[in-house]
Each structure stands twice: as C-alpha cells, then as structure tokens.
Design a protein around this motif. Structure first.
Motif, PDB file in Angstrom:
ATOM      1  N   GLY A  51       0.821  -1.212   0.000  1.00 27.44           N
ATOM      2  CA  GLY A  51       0.000   0.000   0.000  1.00 27.44           C
ATOM      3  C   GLY A  51       0.854   1.260   0.000  1.00 27.44           C
ATOM      4  O   GLY A  51       0.551   2.228  -0.701  1.00 27.44           O
ATOM      5  N   ALA A  52       1.911   1.240   0.788  1.00 27.36           N
ATOM      6  CA  ALA A  52       2.820   2.396   0.834  1.00 27.36           C
ATOM      7  C   ALA A  52       3.498   2.604  -0.517  1.00 27.36           C
ATOM      8  O   ALA A  52       3.669   3.746  -0.966  1.00 27.36           O
ATOM      9  CB  ALA A  52       3.855   2.205   1.937  1.00 27.36           C
ATOM     10  N   THR A  54       2.207   1.809  -3.438  1.00 27.01           N
ATOM     11  CA  THR A  54       1.167   2.335  -4.324  1.00 27.01           C
ATOM     12  C   THR A  54       0.903   3.815  -4.060  1.00 27.01           C
ATOM     13  O   THR A  54       0.690   4.594  -4.982  1.00 27.01           O
ATOM     14  CB  THR A  54      -0.133   1.526  -4.172  1.00 27.01           C
ATOM     15  OG1 THR A  54       0.144   0.160  -4.496  1.00 27.01           O
ATOM     16  CG2 THR A  54      -1.241   2.039  -5.069  1.00 27.01           C
ATOM     17  N   GLU A  55       0.941   4.191  -2.788  1.00 30.80           N
ATOM     18  CA  GLU A  55       0.698   5.586  -2.416  1.00 30.80           C
ATOM     19  C   GLU A  55       1.926   6.477  -2.645  1.00 30.80           C
ATOM     20  O   GLU A  55       1.840   7.692  -2.520  1.00 30.80           O
ATOM     21  CB  GLU A  55       0.271   5.677  -0.942  1.00 30.80           C
ATOM     22  CG  GLU A  55      -1.067   5.038  -0.666  1.00 30.80           C
ATOM     23  CD  GLU A  55      -2.197   5.731  -1.413  1.00 30.80           C
ATOM     24  OE1 GLU A  55      -2.230   6.972  -1.458  1.00 30.80           O
ATOM     25  OE2 GLU A  55      -3.052   5.017  -1.978  1.00 30.80           O
ATOM     26  N   ASP A  57       4.552   6.455  -0.720  1.00 29.99           N
ATOM     27  CA  ASP A  57       4.991   6.858   0.618  1.00 29.99           C
ATOM     28  C   ASP A  57       6.257   6.092   0.990  1.00 29.99           C
ATOM     29  O   ASP A  57       6.194   5.010   1.588  1.00 29.99           O
ATOM     30  CB  ASP A  57       3.864   6.595   1.619  1.00 29.99           C
ATOM     31  CG  ASP A  57       4.152   7.147   3.001  1.00 29.99           C
ATOM     32  OD1 ASP A  57       5.332   7.422   3.325  1.00 29.99           O
ATOM     33  OD2 ASP A  57       3.188   7.288   3.785  1.00 29.99           O
ATOM     34  N   LYS A  96       2.011   2.397  -8.688  1.00 30.10           N
ATOM     35  CA  LYS A  96       0.932   3.364  -8.925  1.00 30.10           C
ATOM     36  C   LYS A  96       0.142   3.032 -10.181  1.00 30.10           C
ATOM     37  O   LYS A  96      -1.062   3.251 -10.244  1.00 30.10           O
ATOM     38  CB  LYS A  96       1.490   4.775  -9.035  1.00 30.10           C
ATOM     39  CG  LYS A  96       1.848   5.377  -7.709  1.00 30.10           C
ATOM     40  CD  LYS A  96       2.302   6.804  -7.872  1.00 30.10           C
ATOM     41  CE  LYS A  96       2.653   7.372  -6.506  1.00 30.10           C
ATOM     42  NZ  LYS A  96       2.970   8.789  -6.566  1.00 30.10           N
TER      43      LYS A  96
END
Length: 161
Positions: A51-52, A54-55, A57, A96
């Motif tokens: 998730g990080a 993809t974001e 971050d 992303k």
C-alpha cells in the motif's frame, strides 16, 4: 570486491539466517488462534508495504523493512541501502500504475519467523500483448514493533502463448 561476489555473500547469509530461524523456532499449530492472529499480522505488514508503494509513501514503505533486509530481483541481491537508493522509487512508480491482480497463496508462521507467497497476474497491453506473471516471496520476523520484512524475492516473466 566484484559485484557478483558481494551478491553471493548476501544470498548465502540470507539462506543461513532463514535456515537457523525456521529450524530453531517452535512451530505453531495452523489451527491455533495465535497462528491465525500471526498470519493476519503478517498479511497486514506485507499489505501495508504494498500500500505504501502504491501511495508513493517511501517513509511508510521503509518502516516495514528490517535494517538487514535483502531484496532479490532481476538477478541482483540488494541491501537495504541499495534498494532504497536505487530501486524503491521505480517500485513506487510501477505500483501506482499496476493493473495486475495479486493473490496471496500461502502464509506460513514458524515461531517468530514467517513467509508469505503471492502471485500477480497482469493482463496484456500494447507493450506486452500476452501479459505477465509475477511471484513474490517475503520472509518476515517478529519484533517488538511488529512483523518486519527481512527478505523479498520478486520474479516475473511474460506469459507464454
């Protein structure tokens, strides 16, 4: 030292650490509550890392990686600093725009160590009409702050006709 000698040393160290951790750790029953809880926490850690990515971050993505993490990809063994300095940005950019379907196929917890196996099916596009398949292996260890990723192995190929 030539790059391939450094890689062999890193891979040898990874194999030795994994063997010691898995052989010395007490096995937990698959049917036990602790194992279900641990398995869910392992999945949450790996999902948090993805998730990080993809974001975009990098701080959050880095927080899931142990200080001695080894990332194996494209025939190269990377230390944490190698990965953060040379590959993390590309992984965030690729995540992303990723269109693949990721499926976790196995989670195994042995004491304070665990591994997770996942596959990703990416459909075809103009650049790659047949699409691709990727497999992922993540080795984690439990620390006071939670499960940390100790090793990552990503392997992919274009789908055959």
């Amino acid at each position: 030292m030539p790059c391939f000698m450094h890689q062999r040393g890193v891979v040898s160290r990874l194999i030795a650490v994994a063997a010691v951790v898995f052989l010395c750790a007490p096995a937990r029953s698959v049917s036990g509550q602790a194992s279900r809880t641990d398995s869910a926490a392992v999945v949450a850690a790996v999902s948090g890392f993805h998730g990080a990515l993809t974001e975009g971050d990098s701080v959050m993505a880095t927080s899931y990686l142990a200080n001695d993490v080894v990332v194996l990809e494209s025939g190269v063994a990377q230390s944490r600093s190698d990965y953060l300095g040379h590959h993390l940005g590309a992984d965030m950019k690729a995540s992303k725009s990723a269109t693949g379907k990721r499926t976790i196929t196995q989670v195994t917890v042995v004491g304070t160590a665990a591994y997770l196996v996942a596959t990703t099916f990416t459909p075809g596009n103009t650049a790659n009409p047949r699409g691709s398949d990727m497999v992922e292996l993540m080795v984690l260890s439990q620390s006071p702050s939670g499960w940390q990723i100790r090793a990552v192995h990503w392997s992919s190929r274009r789908r055959r006709a």
